[in-house]
Structures are given as structure tokens and as C-alpha cells.
Design a protein around this motif. Structure first.
Motif, PDB file in Angstrom:
ATOM      1  N   ARG A 205      47.518  45.500  71.851  1.00 21.32           N
ATOM      2  CA  ARG A 205      47.129  45.256  70.461  1.00 21.32           C
ATOM      3  C   ARG A 205      48.263  45.650  69.513  1.00 21.32           C
ATOM      4  NH1 ARG A 205      45.338  46.706  65.693  1.00 21.32           N
ATOM      5  NH2 ARG A 205      43.608  45.515  64.769  1.00 21.32           N
ATOM      6  N   ASN A 206      48.843  46.830  69.734  1.00 25.66           N
ATOM      7  CA  ASN A 206      49.961  47.247  68.884  1.00 25.66           C
ATOM      8  C   ASN A 206      51.121  46.268  68.998  1.00 25.66           C
ATOM      9  OD1 ASN A 206      48.423  49.434  68.290  1.00 25.66           O
ATOM     10  ND2 ASN A 206      49.768  50.961  69.198  1.00 25.66           N
ATOM     11  N   ALA A 207      51.353  45.779  70.220  1.00 24.59           N
ATOM     12  CA  ALA A 207      52.451  44.834  70.421  1.00 24.59           C
ATOM     13  C   ALA A 207      52.188  43.530  69.678  1.00 24.59           C
ATOM     14  CB  ALA A 207      52.641  44.567  71.912  1.00 24.59           C
ATOM     15  N   ALA A 208      50.933  43.057  69.723  1.00 31.33           N
ATOM     16  CA  ALA A 208      50.590  41.819  69.033  1.00 31.33           C
ATOM     17  C   ALA A 208      50.718  41.989  67.522  1.00 31.33           C
ATOM     18  CB  ALA A 208      49.169  41.396  69.398  1.00 31.33           C
ATOM     19  N   ALA A 209      50.199  43.109  66.992  1.00 32.98           N
ATOM     20  CA  ALA A 209      50.265  43.344  65.550  1.00 32.98           C
ATOM     21  C   ALA A 209      51.715  43.460  65.089  1.00 32.98           C
ATOM     22  CB  ALA A 209      49.484  44.610  65.196  1.00 32.98           C
ATOM     23  N   GLY A 210      52.530  44.203  65.842  1.00 30.96           N
ATOM     24  CA  GLY A 210      53.931  44.357  65.475  1.00 30.96           C
ATOM     25  C   GLY A 210      54.687  43.042  65.543  1.00 30.96           C
ATOM     26  N   SER A 211      54.315  42.196  66.498  1.00 28.67           N
ATOM     27  CA  SER A 211      54.992  40.904  66.651  1.00 28.67           C
ATOM     28  C   SER A 211      54.661  39.969  65.492  1.00 28.67           C
ATOM     29  CB  SER A 211      54.586  40.254  67.975  1.00 28.67           C
ATOM     30  OG  SER A 211      54.942  41.071  69.075  1.00 28.67           O
ATOM     31  N   LEU A 212      53.404  39.988  65.042  1.00 27.16           N
ATOM     32  CA  LEU A 212      53.000  39.099  63.946  1.00 27.16           C
ATOM     33  C   LEU A 212      53.588  39.529  62.604  1.00 27.16           C
ATOM     34  CD1 LEU A 212      49.252  38.082  64.376  1.00 27.16           C
ATOM     35  CD2 LEU A 212      51.270  36.629  64.427  1.00 27.16           C
ATOM     36  N   ARG A 213      53.992  40.795  62.506  1.00 26.13           N
ATOM     37  CA  ARG A 213      54.514  41.284  61.236  1.00 26.13           C
ATOM     38  C   ARG A 213      56.035  41.395  61.238  1.00 26.13           C
ATOM     39  NH1 ARG A 213      53.796  45.222  58.640  1.00 26.13           N
ATOM     40  NH2 ARG A 213      53.233  44.308  56.640  1.00 26.13           N
ATOM     41  N   GLN A 214      56.683  40.630  62.105  1.00 28.69           N
ATOM     42  CA  GLN A 214      58.138  40.552  62.089  1.00 28.69           C
ATOM     43  C   GLN A 214      58.593  39.658  60.934  1.00 28.69           C
ATOM     44  OE1 GLN A 214      60.463  42.062  64.024  1.00 28.69           O
ATOM     45  NE2 GLN A 214      58.875  43.172  65.155  1.00 28.69           N
ATOM     46  N   LEU A 215      59.574  40.123  60.185  1.00 26.92           N
ATOM     47  CA  LEU A 215      60.099  39.303  59.098  1.00 26.92           C
ATOM     48  C   LEU A 215      60.954  38.156  59.625  1.00 26.92           C
ATOM     49  CD1 LEU A 215      60.998  42.115  56.546  1.00 26.92           C
ATOM     50  CD2 LEU A 215      59.103  40.503  56.423  1.00 26.92           C
ATOM     51  N   ASP A 216      61.436  38.301  60.864  1.00 29.64           N
ATOM     52  CA  ASP A 216      62.239  37.251  61.498  1.00 29.64           C
ATOM     53  C   ASP A 216      61.372  36.537  62.532  1.00 29.64           C
ATOM     54  OD1 ASP A 216      64.062  35.645  62.786  1.00 29.64           O
ATOM     55  OD2 ASP A 216      65.598  37.185  63.000  1.00 29.64           O
ATOM     56  N   SER A 217      60.991  35.304  62.254  1.00 28.61           N
ATOM     57  CA  SER A 217      60.086  34.572  63.156  1.00 28.61           C
ATOM     58  C   SER A 217      60.707  34.302  64.513  1.00 28.61           C
ATOM     59  CB  SER A 217      59.648  33.253  62.515  1.00 28.61           C
ATOM     60  OG  SER A 217      60.763  32.388  62.334  1.00 28.61           O
ATOM     61  N   ARG A 218      62.035  34.384  64.608  1.00 32.49           N
ATOM     62  CA  ARG A 218      62.679  34.182  65.904  1.00 32.49           C
ATOM     63  C   ARG A 218      62.305  35.298  66.865  1.00 32.49           C
ATOM     64  NH1 ARG A 218      68.606  33.436  63.410  1.00 32.49           N
ATOM     65  NH2 ARG A 218      67.772  35.257  62.322  1.00 32.49           N
ATOM     66  N   ILE A 219      62.065  36.490  66.337  1.00 34.76           N
ATOM     67  CA  ILE A 219      61.618  37.603  67.188  1.00 34.76           C
ATOM     68  C   ILE A 219      60.177  37.358  67.636  1.00 34.76           C
ATOM     69  CG2 ILE A 219      61.137  40.079  67.258  1.00 34.76           C
ATOM     70  CD1 ILE A 219      63.421  40.468  65.273  1.00 34.76           C
ATOM     71  N   THR A 220      59.334  36.929  66.691  1.00 36.93           N
ATOM     72  CA  THR A 220      57.940  36.622  67.041  1.00 36.93           C
ATOM     73  C   THR A 220      57.872  35.562  68.132  1.00 36.93           C
ATOM     74  OG1 THR A 220      57.359  37.069  64.738  1.00 36.93           O
ATOM     75  CG2 THR A 220      55.704  35.966  66.101  1.00 36.93           C
ATOM     76  N   ALA A 221      58.764  34.578  68.064  1.00 41.47           N
ATOM     77  CA  ALA A 221      58.755  33.478  69.032  1.00 41.47           C
ATOM     78  C   ALA A 221      59.020  33.961  70.452  1.00 41.47           C
ATOM     79  CB  ALA A 221      59.793  32.422  68.631  1.00 41.47           C
ATOM     80  N   GLN A 222      59.680  35.109  70.578  1.00 40.29           N
ATOM     81  CA  GLN A 222      59.995  35.643  71.908  1.00 40.29           C
ATOM     82  C   GLN A 222      58.858  36.490  72.472  1.00 40.29           C
ATOM     83  OE1 GLN A 222      63.644  37.801  71.362  1.00 40.29           O
ATOM     84  NE2 GLN A 222      64.741  36.028  70.568  1.00 40.29           N
ATOM     85  N   ARG A 223      57.816  36.702  71.680  1.00 40.18           N
ATOM     86  CA  ARG A 223      56.710  37.559  72.096  1.00 40.18           C
ATOM     87  C   ARG A 223      55.581  36.713  72.685  1.00 40.18           C
ATOM     88  NH1 ARG A 223      57.605  42.340  68.980  1.00 40.18           N
ATOM     89  NH2 ARG A 223      59.829  42.740  69.244  1.00 40.18           N
ATOM     90  N   PRO A 224      54.954  37.156  73.777  1.00 39.38           N
ATOM     91  CA  PRO A 224      53.922  36.351  74.467  1.00 39.38           C
ATOM     92  C   PRO A 224      52.562  36.431  73.768  1.00 39.38           C
ATOM     93  CG  PRO A 224      54.270  38.416  75.626  1.00 39.38           C
ATOM     94  CD  PRO A 224      55.276  38.395  74.506  1.00 39.38           C
ATOM     95  N   LEU A 225      52.432  35.775  72.610  1.00 45.14           N
ATOM     96  CA  LEU A 225      51.199  35.814  71.827  1.00 45.14           C
ATOM     97  C   LEU A 225      50.304  34.612  72.146  1.00 45.14           C
ATOM     98  CD1 LEU A 225      52.733  36.855  68.385  1.00 45.14           C
ATOM     99  CD2 LEU A 225      51.618  38.334  70.071  1.00 45.14           C
ATOM    100  N   GLU A 226      48.996  34.842  72.064  1.00 45.71           N
ATOM    101  CA  GLU A 226      48.012  33.789  72.300  1.00 45.71           C
ATOM    102  C   GLU A 226      46.995  33.814  71.161  1.00 45.71           C
ATOM    103  OE1 GLU A 226      48.296  31.772  74.740  1.00 45.71           O
ATOM    104  OE2 GLU A 226      49.551  32.786  76.232  1.00 45.71           O
ATOM    105  N   PHE A 227      46.396  32.656  70.875  1.00 44.79           N
ATOM    106  CA  PHE A 227      45.411  32.558  69.795  1.00 44.79           C
ATOM    107  C   PHE A 227      44.106  31.980  70.335  1.00 44.79           C
ATOM    108  CE2 PHE A 227      43.320  29.892  66.563  1.00 44.79           C
ATOM    109  CZ  PHE A 227      43.070  30.848  65.582  1.00 44.79           C
ATOM    110  N   TYR A 228      42.971  32.568  69.876  1.00 46.32           N
ATOM    111  CA  TYR A 228      41.641  32.049  70.196  1.00 46.32           C
ATOM    112  C   TYR A 228      40.875  31.876  68.890  1.00 46.32           C
ATOM    113  CZ  TYR A 228      42.401  33.237  75.111  1.00 46.32           C
ATOM    114  OH  TYR A 228      42.886  33.323  76.398  1.00 46.32           O
ATOM    115  N   ALA A 229      40.399  30.672  68.634  1.00 42.45           N
ATOM    116  CA  ALA A 229      39.611  30.403  67.427  1.00 42.45           C
ATOM    117  C   ALA A 229      38.163  30.818  67.672  1.00 42.45           C
ATOM    118  CB  ALA A 229      39.679  28.922  67.080  1.00 42.45           C
ATOM    119  N   TYR A 230      37.497  31.373  66.592  1.00 43.69           N
ATOM    120  CA  TYR A 230      36.101  31.749  66.779  1.00 43.69           C
ATOM    121  C   TYR A 230      35.178  31.342  65.618  1.00 43.69           C
ATOM    122  CZ  TYR A 230      37.694  36.003  64.270  1.00 43.69           C
ATOM    123  OH  TYR A 230      38.258  36.896  63.377  1.00 43.69           O
TER     124      TYR A 230
END
Length: 771
Positions: A205-230
Motif C-alpha cells: 500500500r505504501n509503495a502504491a501510494a508513493g508511486s502515484l504521488r511521484q511528480l515524475d510520471s516516468r518513475i510511476t510508469a516503472q512501478r507495477p500498479l494495477e487498477f480495479y473499478a468499483y
């Protein structure tokens, strides 16, 4: 083909985008990959190339436009058109039944109520806004009223479509969902972070939150994030479905991923069955969940039920038992593993975590303790998930008592009292008493008896365990003191098996020095290093007495490996076991002659450079100057008495060398190394014919039919070659047997010479080796 049949660049680009988007939908939403990753990548590169040639045809919803290239200075504030509200909680089955009863009473219905049940994902809630099917904004939940604009970052998440599927998307749609990081992705991310010597994350969870709040989207792109709509928050240009389950199905059709565990349940008993089923399977999921969310399925009933205190009356979160709790760290025990690794174990004030009482938890290693700044007496947070070993994840510094004690590595092994060795910059600290440490004895004996070591036939893992359990052996030396009768009394042995074991032990007493060294299980010493030690020194006694400076001269032995070898032979317990082996008739075979090439390296210049690596105060003196001094003075005594007026280097430099020789017994240590080098030189052969493959690196791959891999390796080494496990530009030749794989391919790519088995056998015959 005529020009009329050739698609225009715009048509080609559209076809590629549609195909890639369809494959992404199959992969992320339907969980049904249509093609291998390599095929997706191939078309992706084609699209990139076309868009590069026709930049005017690039659109924001193209799969190539997920990552921006300019870091933001900060996030803009977003006010949610529809507040992102929180949920009420139920912590027991009875509380859930109370919720269901309230729903029945408010709706004034007596029959069953359909609910949608779904896992409560432990990630970060986000809002996605689509206009005419195109993703235009992504935002965090924030305080529910306002969040942060993270559009550039959510565009990098491949399970979020940049454009909705279908011909007539709604004019406006706002979808809510959760961004998570899978366990597999989290482990891989932390591995990469550790390799890059960057901060690792405490949990997904901390990794996901930290990845989404990167000011450089290129860093976020390197993080293994997944999305689920609810859920849906807004929908214009299309009529709303009448049920929540229909909304989820519509989201799937638009290309958004919905959690596959979602289930329509009839009544509270079905909800409880869902809850207990997924609680039992929680540890098998590849993402963290902290409960289950239930929502009344009919939207008209949702509207009738309404809200209370900013939370909907038509939904509730049924929480799992807490996986994190606060308690007090009372002390630390150091456990020694089967390979000698020391692991700190926290002794905790007992606390309920995840449904069980926890009084012990891992602290991983001393570096983790330092990173978290944890001390005895601290109030700490303990995490436990399912069968995962509980771990201390952080301290609560504001609750630290004045008498809190820092935690240090023990000075000696808590099991056997041997010295502790920790490589400089290394993570793991280990006990050096590998041959006598009770915590390591079984592993040490099993390794000693293994095929590539002493090759004691019949002495397998179960028999080693039985011998140790019955206290017939405690160290490897005890193996050679075994008598047949007590061995025969062991379960599943008998007289014949016992006699065979005694015979195998007797046969193993005559062994090559390199195999004997490998069998000792010295930290960081594999077969290649063991052979290099045997070749360089020529006999066991010289190795046992060698100072650290000499080990550094062994080919492919670096600083930390040299320290590990030296520490092993300076541990008296290990020396006692080796003496016991020799006394029982074990005879490591060696030619008694040190390597002439090795001896030639042992000059004063070399010793000075090696001493500098070990910390001798020579920071201002370069290696070239040390070589000059060594070549000029030849001996330590001559260097120590040298006159500055006659020195081949600047007087100030010589003065620094003289000062360094007086510190930390460096003159004595250098003279000791010098004396042993002189003894080695006296035993080295005067004339050594250069070996045919001296300085060459060979690689073996595939299956050989006329000799084993070990035999082929030994023949090559006898001719002076180094046998490596991987192919590089420095590889001289690759011997390829049947079913040769990637190594052969790599050799062909690099233009490295390749021999098949018949050619190799002929080659050996040409050098006097007959197979």
C-alpha cells in the motif's frame, strides 16, 4: 499490390492502436491474454515508429502516450463534483446482521435483499473522469471533497484505458476505483530498489501510494500498479443502469477492470459465506485486502436508504481482524540459521495480530534495525498477514522512553561463541564457526558429505539427521570416528548398510585438496575458489597459516572473500576440527608446489597495494608510487629504513609510508607476509612450462555423451583454462553438447568460437588427454 490497397499512415496507426487496445483489454480486463508479450511489444514499436514519422497523427489516447517527459513542480488541487465518501464498518458477524436488519427496516421489506460483495482492496482510492470516451483527469480521494490531480501518473497504469471501448461512449463519466500493487510486483520492486541502493518500501500500500504521488510520471510508469473499478459517480449522455451489478458489467464493457472476486449475494447468510470464504483465501490472493464491502444492488433502494454522517446507509465494510497492532519491544534474541546467518528476533509484549497472539517477530537484520531506528523499550508496530512471519515494521518515536537501548550485533555467536563475520557493505552477519556451531552442524555435515565435496556415498540427509539426533556425531571429524555397530542400530540401517558407510568413509579419506577445501564450507568459497587456493598455495598447511595479504593475491578472490577465508582459518574451533580430520587419516592430496605465477605476484609493491585496500593509511600515495617503492627497495625492512634524500618518490610521500608502517602493526604484518612469500618461493618449481590454455576462458553447455561435464571441466583446467558459467566477449571458446541452449546462441551472436563434442575430444587428444 497497387497504391490504392496500401493503407495510409493514419489508417495504419488506427489499426495498430485498435489492436493494441484490444489486446490490453483481453489481458487486463478479461484476464485472457490473446498474444505473447513479445508480439504486443512488436506492434507497439511499429506504432511508435509510425507516430515518430507522422507526429501530427499522435493523439493523447494512443498507447504510446502513457508516460510524459516533464516532471511536475507540484500537484494541482481537484474538487470532486460528487464527494468520495467513506464507509461504515462492521467488525463481527453480528454487526453485519445488524446492518442487514437496519436495511430491511428502512426499506420496509421482508424478503431477501440482493447485495454485491467485493474484496475491500488495501490500496489508494482514485477518481477517473472520461469525456466522450477519452481519459481527461485522474485524482486522489484526498479528504473526500478535494484531492490531487494525478492525471499524468494514472495514464501510465496499463489497466486504465486511455479511451473507453465502444462506438458511442458517454459524454461524461466518472469512475471510482482502487490502485494497488500486487505482492509479486511489490517483491520485484523492492528487489530493484535494494540493488540500486535505494529505499525499499514497507508494504504494497505504501509503495502504491508513493508511486502515484511521484511528480515524475516516468518513475510511476516503472512501478507495477494495477487498477480495479468499483463504482460510478457521474454518467451523462447515457441512462444509468438500475443495479450496481449492472454498473460493474457496463464498466467491464467499456474496458475497465473489475475485481474477478465480485459476487452477487442473496441475503445476509450468503454475505457471511462470501466473507469467510475470501478470508480463508486471503493469503492466496496476489494483492492485499483488509475486508469485504457489501452494497445493496438495486439503485432505487440505495436512493431510498440515503446517507448518514457522510457514509451511505446502503453499504458497509466488513473488516478482517487487524494485521497491524502496537506493542512494546522488550528485547532482542539473535538466532543462528543453518548457514550461520544471524537474524534478530524481537521479544514483544504479547499482542493479538491477525487473530493470533504474537510475542515474537522478525527484525530481518541489523541494517533494517538501523533504518527503522528501533530500540529496546520502543513502542513498535507489528504486522502479520496470514501465515506470514510477524515483523516489526516501524517504531513510534513519540512514545520512546528515556532508557531505550540501542541494538547492536553480538560480538560472538550466541550458539558457539565463534567470531561474527560481516562483509563490508554486506547485509548478512554470519557465525564463522561453521564446522562446530550447533546451529549449523547438520548443514555443514551434509555439505561436507555431498558429491562435489568429499563424496561420501550413502551419507544422505536423513542419515545425517539420524546420526546427529542420536548424538553419534557433532562435527565432520566425528564421521571418521564412527563404529559400525551403533550405526547398524539406527532405523533402516542394519549391518550391511553400516559396513558400506564405514567403507565409504574410509574411501573418502584420500581426496584432492580443492575438494577438501570446498567441503569445509568456508563462507563464500565455491569450487572455483577452492581450486584457486589449492593451486596457488600447493598444500593445506600453508593455506592455514597464510596471512590475509596473501589471500588477496589469489586470482578472482576479492577483499571480502579474502577476509572470509582468513576469518575461517583464524577461528580456533574450525582449526580443531581440521586437526581432528587429519588425525583420523583424512589426507588432502596436493602436489606441494605453489603456483609459480602466484609466487611472482608476491612482491613488496603488491603487498603495499593490498595493505592499502585493507586500510593502511596510504590514501595520498597512488598505486604507481607504491609499485615504484616496492621495486626499488624489495623488502619491508629496506623500505622502513629508507633515506628520503635517496627515495624514488617525493620525501613527503615516503614520510607518509613510514608513518603508515608504524601504525596498527603494519610493518609486522607486511614482514609476516613477506616471510611466507619467501617460503613459497623456495618451494615453487624453478621452470614451469606455460600451459596450453593459460589465460583462456572456456564455457561448457549442453549434454556431453563421451565424458561428463566435470571431467571436461577438469581436463580444461589441467591445460590452464578457466571454465566459466556464462558467455561474454572474453570467452575464448564454447564446447556445445546436445540440446545446447542460450549459451550457444549467445556465443554465435558474439562470434565466439564453438566446438562440438567430437571436435573437443580430438582437441584434448592433441594435448595428450585421451577420453
Amino acid at each position: 499490390m497497387t497504391s490504392k490497397n496500401i493503407p495510409s499512415p493514419a489508417e495504419q496507426i488506427k489499426q495498430l492502436r485498435d489492436q493494441l487496445n484490444d489486446w490490453s483489454y483481453r489481458y487486463y480486463v478479461l484476464d485472457d491474454p490473446a498474444v505473447p508479450d513479445a508480439e504486443y511489444d512488436r506492434l507497439f514499436r511499429q506504432l511508435q515508429a509510425l507516430e515518430s514519422e507522422h507526429p501530427d497523427l499522435v493523439s493523447p489516447d494512443s498507447p504510446t502516450q502513457r508516460v510524459g517527459d516533464v516532471p511536475l513542480e507540484g500537484f494541482n488541487e481537484v474538487r470532486h463534483a460528487v464527494p468520495m465518501l467513506s464507509l461504515g464498518n462492521a467488525f463481527s458477524d453480528d454487526e453485519l446482521r445488524d446492518f442487514d436488519q437496519r436495511v430491511h427496516e428502512r426499506l420496509d421489506v421482508s424478503g431477501g435483499i440482493d447485495y454485491v460483495a467485493e474484496p475491500k482492496l488495501d490500496g489508494l482510492a482514485v477518481s477517473l473522469v472520461y469525456e466522450n470516451g477519452e481519459l481527461v483527469r485522474g485524482a486522489t480521494r484526498g479528504d473526500g471533497e478535494t484531492g490531487e490531480d494525478i492525471t499524468a501518473n494514472v495514464r501510465t497504469i496499463k489497466s486504465i484505458p486511455l479511451r473507453l471501448r465502444g462506438e458511442n461512449p458517454p459524454a461524461l463519466m466518472e469512475v471510482r476505483g482502487e490502485v494497488v500493487m500486487t505482492h509479486h510486483g511489490f517483491a520485484e520492486l523492492n528487489r530493484r530498489q535494494a540493488e540500486a541502493e535505494q529505499k525499499t518500501f514497507a508494504n504494497p500500500r505504501n509503495a502504491a501510494a508513493g508511486s502515484l504521488r511521484q511528480l515524475d510520471s516516468r518513475i510511476t510508469a516503472q512501478r507495477p500498479l494495477e487498477f480495479y473499478a468499483y463504482s460510478l459517480a457521474q454518467l451523462d449522455g447515457e441512462s444509468w443502469p438500475d443495479r450496481h451489478s449492472a454498473i460493474l458489467e457496463r464498466l467491464r464493457q467499456w474496458g475497465l477492470r473489475v475485481n474477478p472476486e465480485v459476487k452477487l449475494c442473496d441475503g445476509v447468510d450468503a454475505l457471511l459465506a462470501f466473507y469467510h470464504d475470501i478470508l480463508e483465501r486471503r493469503d492466496q490472493l496476489d494483492y492485499d485486502i483488509d475486508g469485504v464491502v457489501y452494497k445493496v444492488d438495486r439503485l432505487d433502494w440505495q436512493r431510498d436508504l440515503g446517507f448518514v454522517s457522510r457514509a451511505p446507509r446502503w453499504a458497509v465494510a466488513h473488516k478482517f481482524p487487524a494485521q497491524e497492532e502496537i506493542t512494546v519491544l522488550n528485547g532482542v534474541d539473535w538466532q543462528v540459521g543453518r548457514t550461520g546467518a544471524l537474524t534478530p528476533v524481537a521479544k514483544l509484549e504479547p499482542v493479538q495480530v491477525g487473530g493470533v497472539t504474537v510475542s515474537n517477530a522478525t527484525l530481518h537484520n541489523i541494517d533494517e534495525i538501523r533504518r527503522l531506528d528501533i530500540r529496546v523499550g520502543d513502542t513498535v508496530v507489528v504486522y502479520r498477514a496470514g501465515d506470514v512471519i510477524p515483523k516489526v515494521v516501524r517504531a513510534v518515536p513519540e512514545r520512546r522512553p528515556d532508557n531505550a537501548e540501542e541494538i547492536d550485533l553480538p560480538a560472538a555467536c550466541p550458539v558457539c561463541g565463534s567470531d561474527i563475520f560481516r562483509a563490508e557493505g554486506g547485509v548478512v552477519a554470519r557465525c564463522t564457526g561453521g564446522l562446530i556451531c550447533g546451529a549449523q552442524q547438520r548443514e555443514a555435515i551434509k555439505h561436507f558429505a555431498s558429491r562435489r565435496a568429499m563424496d561420501i556415498e550413502g551419507l544422505g540427509e536423513k542419515l545425517v539427521d539420524a546420526l546427529v539426533d542420536q548424538q553419534l556425531i557433532a562435527t565432520v571429524a566425528d564421521l571418521y570416528r564412527l563404529q559400525a555397530e551403533p550405526v547398524a542400530d539406527l532405523e533402516r540401517m542394519g549391518e550391511k548398510s553400516a559396513a558400506n558407510l564405514i567403507e565409504a568413509l574410509e574411501h573418502s579419506k584420500s581426496v584432492s585438496l580443492e575438494r577438501f577445501l570446498f567441503a569445509l564450507g568456508i563462507l563464500q568459497i565455491g569450487e572455483e575458489t577452492a581450486k584457486a587456493l589449492a593451486d596457488c598455495f600447493g598444500d593445506l598447511d600453508t593455506i592455514r597459516r597464510a596471512p590475509l595479504l596473501l589471500f588477496l593475491a589469489v586470482p578472482d578472490v576479492g577483499l571480502e572473500v579474502a577476509k572470509a577465508i582468513h576469518a575461517f582459518f583464524r577461528e580456533q574451533h574450525n582449526e580443531d576440527v581440521i586437526d581432528g580430520l587429519l588425525a583420523e587419516g583424512v589426507q588432502p592430496r596436493a602436489n606441494g608446489h605453489p603456483s609459480a605465477a602466484f609466487v611472482r605476484e608476491l612482491t613488496l609493491g603488491y603487498f603495499l597495494k593490498a595493505a592499502k585496500r585493507l586500510g593502511m593509511a596510504l590514501d595520498g600515495v597512488g598505486e604507481k608510487s607504491l609499485e615504484t617503492l616496492g621495486g626499488h627497495y624489495k623488502t619491508v625492512a629496506a623500505l622502513a629504513e629508507a633515506d628520503a634524500d635517496e627515495a624514488p618518490v617525493r620525501p613527503a610521500m615516503l614520510a607518509q609510508v613510514h608513518n603508515a608502517l608504524k601504525q596498527d602493526d603494519w610493518r609486522q604484518r607486511l614482514e609476516q607476509a613477506e616471510a611466507q612469500a619467501a617460503g613459497l618461493s623456495a618451494k615453487a618449481p624453478r621452470e614451469v612450462a606455460e600451459q596450453a590454455l593459460e589465460g583462456q576462458t572456456w564455457v561448457l553447455t549442453g549434454t556431453l555423451s563421451r565424458l561428463t561435464r566435470d571431467q571436461a571441466k577438469a581436463h580444461l583446467q589441467s591445460l590452464g583454462a578457466k571454465v566459466a558459467g556464462s558467455v561474454s566477449k572474453k570467452t575464448h571458446c564454447v564446447v556445445a553438447g546436445e540440446a545446447a541452449g542460450s549459451k550457444l546462441t549467445k556465443a554465435e551472436e558474439l562470434g565466439v568460437a564453438v566446438m562440438d563434442e567430437d571436435t573437443f575430444v580430438d582437441f584434448l587428444a592433441g594435448h595428450g588427454i585421451v577420453v
